[in-house]
Scaffold this motif. Structure first.
Motif, short mmCIF file in Angstrom:
data_model
loop_
_atom_site.label_atom_id
_atom_site.label_comp_id
_atom_site.label_asym_id
_atom_site.label_seq_id
_atom_site.Cartn_x
_atom_site.Cartn_y
_atom_site.Cartn_z
N VAL A 27 0.87 -1.15 -0.05
CA VAL A 27 0.12 -0.12 0.02
C VAL A 27 0.88 1.28 -0.07
CG1 VAL A 27 -1.73 1.27 1.32
CG2 VAL A 27 -1.74 -1.05 1.10
N SER A 28 2.03 1.32 0.77
CA SER A 28 2.91 2.14 0.99
C SER A 28 3.54 2.83 -0.25
CB SER A 28 3.90 2.20 1.96
OG SER A 28 3.29 2.17 3.31
N GLU A 31 1.37 4.28 -2.71
CA GLU A 31 0.76 5.73 -2.36
C GLU A 31 2.19 6.26 -2.71
OE1 GLU A 31 -1.92 4.94 1.70
OE2 GLU A 31 0.17 4.98 1.85
N SER A 32 3.31 5.88 -2.71
CA SER A 32 4.57 6.72 -2.90
C SER A 32 4.54 6.83 -4.61
CB SER A 32 5.64 5.89 -2.52
OG SER A 32 6.90 6.38 -3.01
N ILE A 34 1.86 7.04 -6.34
CA ILE A 34 0.96 7.89 -6.82
C ILE A 34 1.45 9.24 -6.69
CG2 ILE A 34 -1.28 8.90 -6.05
CD1 ILE A 34 -2.38 5.88 -5.47
N SER A 35 2.18 9.55 -5.49
CA SER A 35 2.66 10.82 -5.22
C SER A 35 3.62 11.25 -6.36
CB SER A 35 3.31 10.70 -3.93
OG SER A 35 3.99 11.96 -3.57
N LYS A 151 -4.53 4.29 -8.50
CA LYS A 151 -5.55 4.59 -7.62
C LYS A 151 -6.51 3.46 -7.37
CE LYS A 151 -5.67 9.71 -7.90
NZ LYS A 151 -6.44 10.90 -8.24
N LEU A 154 -4.53 0.74 -5.58
CA LEU A 154 -4.43 1.18 -4.44
C LEU A 154 -5.54 0.72 -3.49
CD1 LEU A 154 -3.00 2.57 -1.76
CD2 LEU A 154 -4.12 4.72 -2.43
N THR A 155 -6.68 0.90 -4.02
CA THR A 155 -7.77 0.55 -3.42
C THR A 155 -7.83 -1.00 -3.32
OG1 THR A 155 -9.18 2.46 -4.34
CG2 THR A 155 -10.42 0.75 -3.42
N ARG A 158 -5.62 -1.99 -0.55
CA ARG A 158 -6.38 -1.84 0.80
C ARG A 158 -7.39 -2.69 1.50
NH1 ARG A 158 -9.24 3.42 0.65
NH2 ARG A 158 -9.53 3.16 2.80
N GLU A 215 -6.13 0.65 9.42
CA GLU A 215 -6.95 1.58 9.12
C GLU A 215 -8.20 1.58 10.11
OE1 GLU A 215 -7.89 3.03 5.17
OE2 GLU A 215 -6.81 1.27 4.49
#
Length: 669
Positions: A27-28, A31-32, A34-35, A151, A154-155, A158, A215
């Motif tokens: 996940v991280s 997210e990275s 995506i950033s 994204k 990512l979902t 998660r 979460e």
């Protein structure tokens, strides 16, 4: 039944930290990424804005040069007339000095030529700049699709992480002491003490799982809808003893594994249910329990007096299953056993349609055929499918039950504007593209209505379609384009010049061998024609107009979005979520998603009777005289669902072609 103060000692690690660290790392990592991609996209946006501003300045300079060209042309003609007049006078009077007239004309010619050269250089600079802008735009589209795809990933990650966190395995040691009742035997007291210790161990296990969710803040408020369960793998008595005061103390080691109703994970994370559809019904794996002492083999459901949270505990063996609900009694420390509540009862659902969605008490449980276990009692069942009336029923579940849902198609006249199918004046054998639907006149809001769109979808504006118009119900197919080519001998731009683009590792790559006949994936005559430029689409429209004696053209953006929305204000014709297998776009759950275009009309039409306005292939729209670029609408089979919304706009050069771009036409009144 009175119990002494309870102490729970955790003597073993609850979690297999390595596996869940890997989930978090996944996940991280996404997210990275995506950033990074977001920064790249933002940077490309700034570069594009800079290039567009520079292009505007170049165009302004070109306008000035063209305006000056007219002035210089006028000056050159006046200087020529003046010099000719001086030559006529020179014939009568050889002493006249004509050098000033000659110099004026010579300078006018030089200035005029220089201005022409400047215009040519300016046009070349603009053309070069246009190519840079086209490349930046294509790169931006790629970055945007990659960003939206990440994204999606990512979902999914998660959801998978949460599922893994709920299904952790661990061992707890429980030290539990009770007072034996005067009326019970030592064996009965021993059995009761062990049973109570086991129940508390499972409750603590569930508490630990929730407390250690990554979460947890998002999920904890929805704890009661999680359907969390505990499956006892094994348990044994470490030591036990009776005291002289009639107390029984037992130390238990219990190995457990968590379980969860996987179809509810999406609700816990507040994401679309399509991310959980692959899990289907809850896990049904049985575990053989191994015990040092003779416990009852059972499924236990109990409520803790402090937080009133219900926990379901599965404990499987070859013995008959007994069900218990342990609940607190008001104003007493006693616990009573109630085996009539919270039992799990099997429910089976079937329906007369495919690709439906089952909702039980408002929570999606996937598609039929479905078999699941529910707490005994009343439940609201609903089966939905696009284009059908929902099937709803309330059942009082007391024993295993089967529901056969019969869904009925919605009449076209209900909850949808009336649309009319028309045929052209010529026979259908000429071309099936003449099949159109009439789009009624009306007013609508155009753009990013729900605030989820791109910058070029704003601001939202109200548009009015003054008159009804006819639009092809489906995208132009390979077979239909073949008739045009066979009739005219037309060569597409892909066939004449460096082929067609396709996606490779998230980047558009040009392949000289690709064109509408061979787009890079297997196709049949009923697939949408792709690898066509804006001019290729216009050429087909002109031919069809001549063949049918009707005027065909590409739709304007306003016409396209109005028709695609078909009276709705949601992102898609059926709502704000893409759902599963309702359209052909990337990660949309169809058999063609991320693989190829689909045969036209493979999914249900919108309320106006138009097919594939969501996904399948992007569609060219009409280029106005003030535009140098053209917009495509509707999304495609290899683009993220968020880019298949009714409002999404991608701007491209007219000569761009790719195996994810096609078109449909409107017919003039």
């Amino acid at each position: 039944m009175r119990i002494a103060p309870l102490s729970l000692l955790i003597s073993a690690s609850l979690f297999a930290s390595c596996a869940f660290a890997q989930d978090t790392a996944t996940v991280s990592g996404i997210e990275s990424e995506i950033s990074i991609k977001q920064a790249e996209y933002d940077n490309s946006t700034q570069i594009l804005e800079k290039h567009l501003k520079e292009e505007s300045q170049l165009q302004s300079q070109l306008d000035l040069l063209r305006a000056r060209s007219a002035e210089l042309d006028k000056e050159k003609n006046q200087a020529l007339d003046a010099m000719n007049e001086m030559y006529r006078r020179l014939i009568d009077d050889p002493t006249i000095d004509i050098s000033s007239a000659q110099s004026r004309y010579q300078q006018a010619v030089v200035d005029h030529k220089q201005n022409k050269d400047d215009i040519a250089m300016q046009l070349a600079a603009i053309a070069s700049h246009r190519k840079d802008i086209e490349q930046i735009r294509v790169a931006k589209h790629t970055q945007l699709n990659t960003l939206e795809s990440l994204k999606e990933q990512l979902t999914t990650a998660r959801v998978e992480r949460l599922r893994n966190e709920f299904t952790r395995e661990g061992t707890l040691e429980v030290d539990h002491t009770i007072n034996c009742k005067r009326t019970e035997t030592l064996a009965a007291c021993e059995q009761r003490g062990q049973q109570m210790g086991l129940q508390k161990a499972t409750k603590r296990f569930i508490d630990q799982i929730f407390a250690n969710l990554t979460e947890e803040r998002l999920v904890e408020p929805k704890r009661n809808m999680a359907g969390a369960q505990v499956q006892i793998i094994s348990s044994h008595v470490v030591n036990s003893a009776f005291s002289g005061q009639g107390n029984y103390n037992v130390n238990l080691s219990v190995t457990m594994r968590g379980d969860v109703n996987s179809s509810r994970l999406c609700s816990l994370l507040s994401v679309d249910n399509r991310y959980c559809s692959e899990y289907g019904t809850p896990l049904s794996t049985s575990y053989q329990a191994s015990y040092g002492n003779s416990f009852y083999d059972s499924q236990l459901t109990f409520s803790d007096s402090q937080d009133n949270n219900t926990v379901s505990v599965s404990r499987m063996s070859q013995q008959p299953v007994r069900d218990y609900a342990v609940k607190p009694v008001t104003n007493t420390n006693q616990l009573v056993v109630d085996n009539t509540k919270n039992q799990m009862v099997e429910l089976t659902l079937r329906s007369n349609v495919y690709d439906d969605e089952v909702f039980i008490d408002g929570v999606s449980f996937g598609s039929t055929r479905l078999a699941t276990s529910l707490p005994r009692g009343i439940h609201d069942i609903e089966v939905r499918k696009q284009g059908y009336k929902p099937y709803r029923v309330r059942v009082d579940l007391r024993k295993p039950h089967t529901i056969n849902a019969k869904l009925v198609k919605k009449p076209e006249s209900i909850a949808a504007p009336t649309f009319t199918r028309e045929q052209s004046n010529k026979s259908v054998s000429s071309t099936s593209s003449a099949a159109v639907v009439v789009i009624p006149a009306g007013t609508f809001k155009m753009g990013d209505i729900n605030g989820n769109g791109l910058a070029n979808e704003r601001p939202v504006v109200e548009k009015t379609i003054e008159n009804s118009f006819a639009m092809q119900s489906k995208e132009v197919t390979v077979g239909e384009y073949q008739k045009f080519v066979s009739n005219t001998g037309y060569k597409t731009e892909a066939e004449l010049n460096r082929g067609c683009a396709y996606y490779l590792n998230g980047e558009p790559v040009w392949e000289v061998s690709l064109n509408w006949r061979n787009p890079g994936f297997e196709q049949e005559s009923n697939f949408p024609a792709v690898c066509l430029t804006y001019n290729d689409a216009k050429a087909y429209a002109n031919w069809l107009s001549g063949e049918t004696a009707q005027q065909y053209r590409l739709p304007s953006e306003v016409e396209w979005e109005y028709a695609a929305r078909s009276g709705t204000t949601t992102e898609y014709p059926w709502g704000n979520e893409i759902g599963k297998n309702l359209a052909n776009c990337g990660w949309c759950g169809s058999e063609w998603s991320n693989r190829s275009a689909a045969p036209v009309g493979s999914f249900s039409p919108n309320a106006f009777g138009l097919y594939d306005t969501v996904g399948n292939v992007w569609e060219w729209t009409h280029q106005s005289s003030s535009q140098s670029d053209v917009t495509v609408r509707g999304g495609a089979w290899n683009f993220a669902p968020s880019l298949a919304r009714a409002a999404t706009r991608l701007i491209l050069a007219p000569d761009f072609r790719a195996n994810y771009i096609g078109f449909r036409l409107v017919r003039e009144r």
